[in-house]
Motif scaffolding. Sequence first.
Motif, mmCIF file in Angstrom:
data_model
loop_
_atom_site.group_PDB
_atom_site.id
_atom_site.type_symbol
_atom_site.label_atom_id
_atom_site.label_comp_id
_atom_site.label_asym_id
_atom_site.label_seq_id
_atom_site.Cartn_x
_atom_site.Cartn_y
_atom_site.Cartn_z
ATOM 1 N N THR A 196 46.027 -4.882 25.039
ATOM 2 C CA THR A 196 47.325 -5.048 24.730
ATOM 3 C C THR A 196 47.708 -5.713 23.249
ATOM 4 O OG1 THR A 196 47.438 -7.499 25.491
ATOM 5 C CG2 THR A 196 47.728 -5.661 27.150
ATOM 6 N N ASP A 197 48.965 -5.374 22.961
ATOM 7 C CA ASP A 197 49.367 -5.801 21.590
ATOM 8 C C ASP A 197 49.677 -7.410 21.660
ATOM 9 O OD1 ASP A 197 49.518 -3.142 20.601
ATOM 10 O OD2 ASP A 197 51.496 -2.842 21.111
ATOM 11 N N THR A 198 49.972 -7.695 22.992
ATOM 12 C CA THR A 198 50.179 -9.316 22.807
ATOM 13 C C THR A 198 48.868 -10.138 22.649
ATOM 14 O OG1 THR A 198 51.745 -8.882 24.807
ATOM 15 C CG2 THR A 198 50.979 -11.098 24.656
ATOM 16 N N CYS B 104 38.118 -7.592 31.339
ATOM 17 C CA CYS B 104 37.852 -9.076 31.066
ATOM 18 C C CYS B 104 38.805 -9.784 30.198
ATOM 19 C CB CYS B 104 36.407 -9.422 30.693
ATOM 20 S SG CYS B 104 35.173 -8.886 31.610
ATOM 21 N N LEU B 105 39.547 -8.963 29.323
ATOM 22 C CA LEU B 105 40.284 -9.552 28.326
ATOM 23 C C LEU B 105 41.699 -9.869 29.074
ATOM 24 C CD1 LEU B 105 40.123 -6.997 25.482
ATOM 25 C CD2 LEU B 105 38.734 -9.185 26.127
ATOM 26 N N ALA B 106 41.977 -9.608 30.255
ATOM 27 C CA ALA B 106 43.243 -10.209 30.681
ATOM 28 C C ALA B 106 43.346 -11.738 31.075
ATOM 29 C CB ALA B 106 43.477 -9.525 32.078
ATOM 30 N N ARG C 27 36.720 -22.243 27.899
ATOM 31 C CA ARG C 27 37.863 -21.981 29.078
ATOM 32 C C ARG C 27 37.529 -20.338 29.794
ATOM 33 N NH1 ARG C 27 43.716 -22.996 27.553
ATOM 34 N NH2 ARG C 27 43.704 -22.497 29.736
ATOM 35 N N TRP C 28 37.366 -19.531 28.722
ATOM 36 C CA TRP C 28 37.294 -18.030 29.127
ATOM 37 C C TRP C 28 35.679 -18.035 29.951
ATOM 38 C CZ3 TRP C 28 36.140 -13.503 25.235
ATOM 39 C CH2 TRP C 28 36.187 -12.130 25.958
ATOM 40 N N ARG D 297 50.735 -16.268 29.685
ATOM 41 C CA ARG D 297 51.342 -15.224 30.333
ATOM 42 C C ARG D 297 50.587 -15.052 31.673
ATOM 43 N NH1 ARG D 297 50.890 -9.218 28.057
ATOM 44 N NH2 ARG D 297 52.562 -8.125 29.356
ATOM 45 N N PRO D 298 51.117 -15.024 32.755
ATOM 46 C CA PRO D 298 50.339 -15.033 33.932
ATOM 47 C C PRO D 298 49.517 -14.008 34.139
ATOM 48 C CG PRO D 298 52.753 -15.414 34.493
ATOM 49 C CD PRO D 298 52.528 -15.252 33.059
ATOM 50 N N TYR D 299 48.408 -14.153 34.794
ATOM 51 C CA TYR D 299 47.346 -12.946 34.770
ATOM 52 C C TYR D 299 47.836 -11.733 35.628
ATOM 53 C CZ TYR D 299 42.801 -11.124 36.462
ATOM 54 O OH TYR D 299 41.767 -10.263 36.423
ATOM 55 N N ASN D 300 48.538 -11.815 36.773
ATOM 56 C CA ASN D 300 49.162 -10.591 37.266
ATOM 57 C C ASN D 300 50.047 -9.897 36.390
ATOM 58 O OD1 ASN D 300 47.885 -11.126 39.537
ATOM 59 N ND2 ASN D 300 49.351 -12.223 40.612
#
Length: 180
Positions: free
Chosen positions: A118-120, A75-77, A139-140, A86-89
């Motif tokens: 992810t580090d990002t 779900c964190l993507a 939003r999430w 950053r685009p979801y894909n």
Amino acid sequence: MSVLTDYFATGSDGVAATALDYVEGQPSLLDLPAEEVAAGKVLYRVAPHEATRPRVQVAQSGILVVQSKGVDPTCLARLEEILTGRPYNEVNADPRQATLIAPARNEDIDGRIVLSVTDTLRDALASLEPSAQAQVARRWASAEFDGAAEDSLTLFLAALTDLARRAVVNEDRLYCCVCF
């Protein structure tokens, strides 16, 4: 049935993998003190709604753990997309996006796994201002969950942001132990 998640920070994939290790008579990386476990069981019995809200605990190892229900690392993507643009894909293609850290082999999965974050996302969370957390959670919630999840996600986001800030300071990475 929702999954239970324990988010934590540590210095390497190898150390994170030990969250699944059981050594006779020794607490594992994420084991909570017995009194915390007992208090959690009482809370689930007397106030189940309150018990499902995100909580911050300190494991016997000294590791800070953000416990949640239903917010697994996949779900964190969407959260990372919201925070970074950053685009979801692209987020999903990141080699650290919910990558299996432990157990080492898929056939060894038995009710618990450790996944990477992810580090990002860690860095984006570390720089997230507290005043923006409710808006990001809103939003999430509308993108990944439902509107009813907004309050719980705001609490989760505040705790995860604090964990990310500590991880950046300590040069740690974020992980999640998922129990299903």
